[in-house]
Enzyme design. Structure first.
Site, PDB file in Angstrom:
ATOM      1  N   LYS A 111       0.829  -1.212   0.000  1.00 13.02           N
ATOM      2  CA  LYS A 111       0.000   0.000   0.000  1.00 13.02           C
ATOM      3  C   LYS A 111       0.867   1.266   0.000  1.00 13.02           C
ATOM      4  O   LYS A 111       0.590   2.206  -0.744  1.00 13.02           O
ATOM      5  CB  LYS A 111      -0.935   0.024   1.222  1.00 13.02           C
ATOM      6  N   ARG A 146      12.015  -1.769  11.445  1.00 12.69           N
ATOM      7  CA  ARG A 146      10.821  -1.204  12.073  1.00 12.69           C
ATOM      8  C   ARG A 146      10.484  -1.990  13.325  1.00 12.69           C
ATOM      9  O   ARG A 146      10.561  -3.219  13.324  1.00 12.69           O
ATOM     10  CB  ARG A 146       9.659  -1.271  11.074  1.00 12.69           C
ATOM     11  N   ARG A 189      -9.375   0.901   9.086  1.00 11.59           N
ATOM     12  CA  ARG A 189      -8.847  -0.422   9.398  1.00 11.59           C
ATOM     13  C   ARG A 189      -9.885  -1.290  10.094  1.00 11.59           C
ATOM     14  O   ARG A 189      -9.617  -2.445  10.407  1.00 11.59           O
ATOM     15  CB  ARG A 189      -7.651  -0.259  10.307  1.00 11.59           C
ATOM     16  N   ARG A 199      -0.089  -8.916  13.492  1.00 10.81           N
ATOM     17  CA  ARG A 199      -0.646  -7.898  12.590  1.00 10.81           C
ATOM     18  C   ARG A 199      -1.482  -8.548  11.488  1.00 10.81           C
ATOM     19  O   ARG A 199      -2.518  -8.012  11.084  1.00 10.81           O
ATOM     20  CB  ARG A 199       0.482  -7.053  11.993  1.00 10.81           C
ATOM     21  N   ARG A 219      11.831  -6.838   5.157  1.00  7.61           N
ATOM     22  CA  ARG A 219      11.813  -5.421   5.522  1.00  7.61           C
ATOM     23  C   ARG A 219      12.409  -5.225   6.920  1.00  7.61           C
ATOM     24  O   ARG A 219      13.081  -4.234   7.183  1.00  7.61           O
ATOM     25  CB  ARG A 219      10.365  -4.902   5.491  1.00  7.61           C
TER      26      ARG A 219
HETATM   27  P1  ADP Z   1       1.268  -2.214   8.240  1.00 11.72           P
HETATM   28  O1  ADP Z   1       2.478  -2.310   7.371  1.00 11.72           O
HETATM   29  O2  ADP Z   1       1.274  -3.223   9.349  1.00 11.72           O
HETATM   30  O3  ADP Z   1      -0.011  -2.160   7.502  1.00 11.72           O
HETATM   31  P2  ADP Z   1       1.048   0.613   9.055  1.00 11.72           P
HETATM   32  O4  ADP Z   1       2.289   1.366   8.811  1.00 11.72           O
HETATM   33  O5  ADP Z   1      -0.134   0.915   8.212  1.00 11.72           O
HETATM   34  O6  ADP Z   1       1.452  -0.911   9.039  1.00 11.72           O
HETATM   35  O7  ADP Z   1       0.599   0.759  10.606  1.00 11.72           O
HETATM   36  C1  ADP Z   1       1.463   0.414  11.650  1.00 11.72           C
HETATM   37  C2  ADP Z   1       0.688   0.310  12.962  1.00 11.72           C
HETATM   38  O8  ADP Z   1       0.065   1.583  13.242  1.00 11.72           O
HETATM   39  C3  ADP Z   1      -0.461  -0.685  12.993  1.00 11.72           C
HETATM   40  O9  ADP Z   1      -0.034  -2.004  13.284  1.00 11.72           O
HETATM   41  C4  ADP Z   1      -1.345  -0.091  14.097  1.00 11.72           C
HETATM   42  O10 ADP Z   1      -0.829  -0.364  15.381  1.00 11.72           O
HETATM   43  C5  ADP Z   1      -1.209   1.404  13.858  1.00 11.72           C
HETATM   44  N1  ADP Z   1      -2.265   1.920  12.947  1.00 11.72           N
HETATM   45  C6  ADP Z   1      -2.079   2.439  11.712  1.00 11.72           C
HETATM   46  N2  ADP Z   1      -3.255   2.813  11.157  1.00 11.72           N
HETATM   47  C7  ADP Z   1      -4.205   2.514  12.072  1.00 11.72           C
HETATM   48  C8  ADP Z   1      -5.628   2.617  12.110  1.00 11.72           C
HETATM   49  N3  ADP Z   1      -6.334   3.122  11.074  1.00 11.72           N
HETATM   50  N4  ADP Z   1      -6.285   2.201  13.230  1.00 11.72           N
HETATM   51  C9  ADP Z   1      -5.620   1.709  14.271  1.00 11.72           C
HETATM   52  N5  ADP Z   1      -4.282   1.564  14.311  1.00 11.72           N
HETATM   53  C10 ADP Z   1      -3.570   1.955  13.226  1.00 11.72           C
END
Ligand code: ADP
Length: 187
Positions: A13, A134, A88, A145, A128
């Site tokens: 994404k 990260r 989400r 996740r 990654r």
């Molecule tokens: P991923 O690569 O796991 O999709 P993101 O960079 O989108 O990771 O998000 C990292 C973390 O930030 C998530 O695991 C969550 O803890 C938090 N997070 C991000 N967006 C949201 C959201 N819309 N609602 C709740 N938590 C979120």
């Protein structure tokens, strides 16, 4: 174009979102990036979110909704946006629909679903982890996740299918091939 990117963690994404930003000239709003920036800056919000993020859980709806509302209210988002990592869960999706109405903006046009199987996802995220380090790219957290994605976020496909907005794109292949599939699907 008002677009949501849907897909498991590591489905691409963020990467495809950047390419779409360049293509459409509209901003990308990533709640993950915004939360990581808040953690790095040591803000109150960052402190509240950090433990949940490190454990692979979902940060409280109020926090992410606040981030998105603030950003969507800015001028450059009026002509369109790409949402990455939000909504989400179904509650966030409903809030987004209401928020756009309140801001006097048109509804979301499309939800682009990047389809990548679990095995490939785990491989990408472990890779990654080695490159970027990260905090949430550790095998047990990665599994968590993916679990959270399947339980909370995957059902959003039905939410947007009911509105006729889902375009599923094969998220495996070269970055350019995937990008071209997305553009083609968006028409
Ligand atoms: P991923 O690569 O796991 O999709 P993101 O960079 O989108 O990771 O998000 C990292 C973390 O930030 C998530 O695991 C969550 O803890 C938090 N997070 C991000 N967006 C949201 C959201 N819309 N609602 C709740 N938590 C979120």
């Amino acid at each position: 174009m008002r677009m949501i990117l849907l897909g498991a963690p590591g489905s691409g994404k963020g990467t495809q979102g950047e390419k779409l930003v360049a293509h459409y000239g509209i901003p990308k709003i990533s709640t993950g990036d915004a939360l990581r920036a808040a953690v790095a800056a040591g803000t109150e919000l960052g402190k509240q979110a950090k433990a949940t993020m490190d454990a692979g859980g979902l940060v409280a709806n109020e926090i992410v909704i606040g981030i998105v509302e603030e950003r969507l209210g800015q001028d450059d988002a009026r002509k369109g946006f790409i949402l990455d990592g939000f909504p989400r869960n179904t509650a966030q999706a409903q809030v987004l629909d209401d928020m756009l109405k309140r801001l006097g903006q048109p509804a979301v046009d499309k939800a682009v679903h990047l389809a990548v199987d679990d095995e490939e996802i785990i491989k990408r995220l472990l890779d990654r982890a080695q490159k970027e380090g990260r905090a949430d790219d550790k095998e047990d957290v990665i599994r968590k996740r993916i679990e959270v994605y399947n339980a909370e976020t995957h059902p959003l496909l039905d939410y947007y299918r009911a509105q006729g907005k889902v375009m599923t794109v094969d998220g495996v292949g070269s970055l350019d091939d995937i990008f071209n599939r997305i553009i083609k699907a968006l028409g």
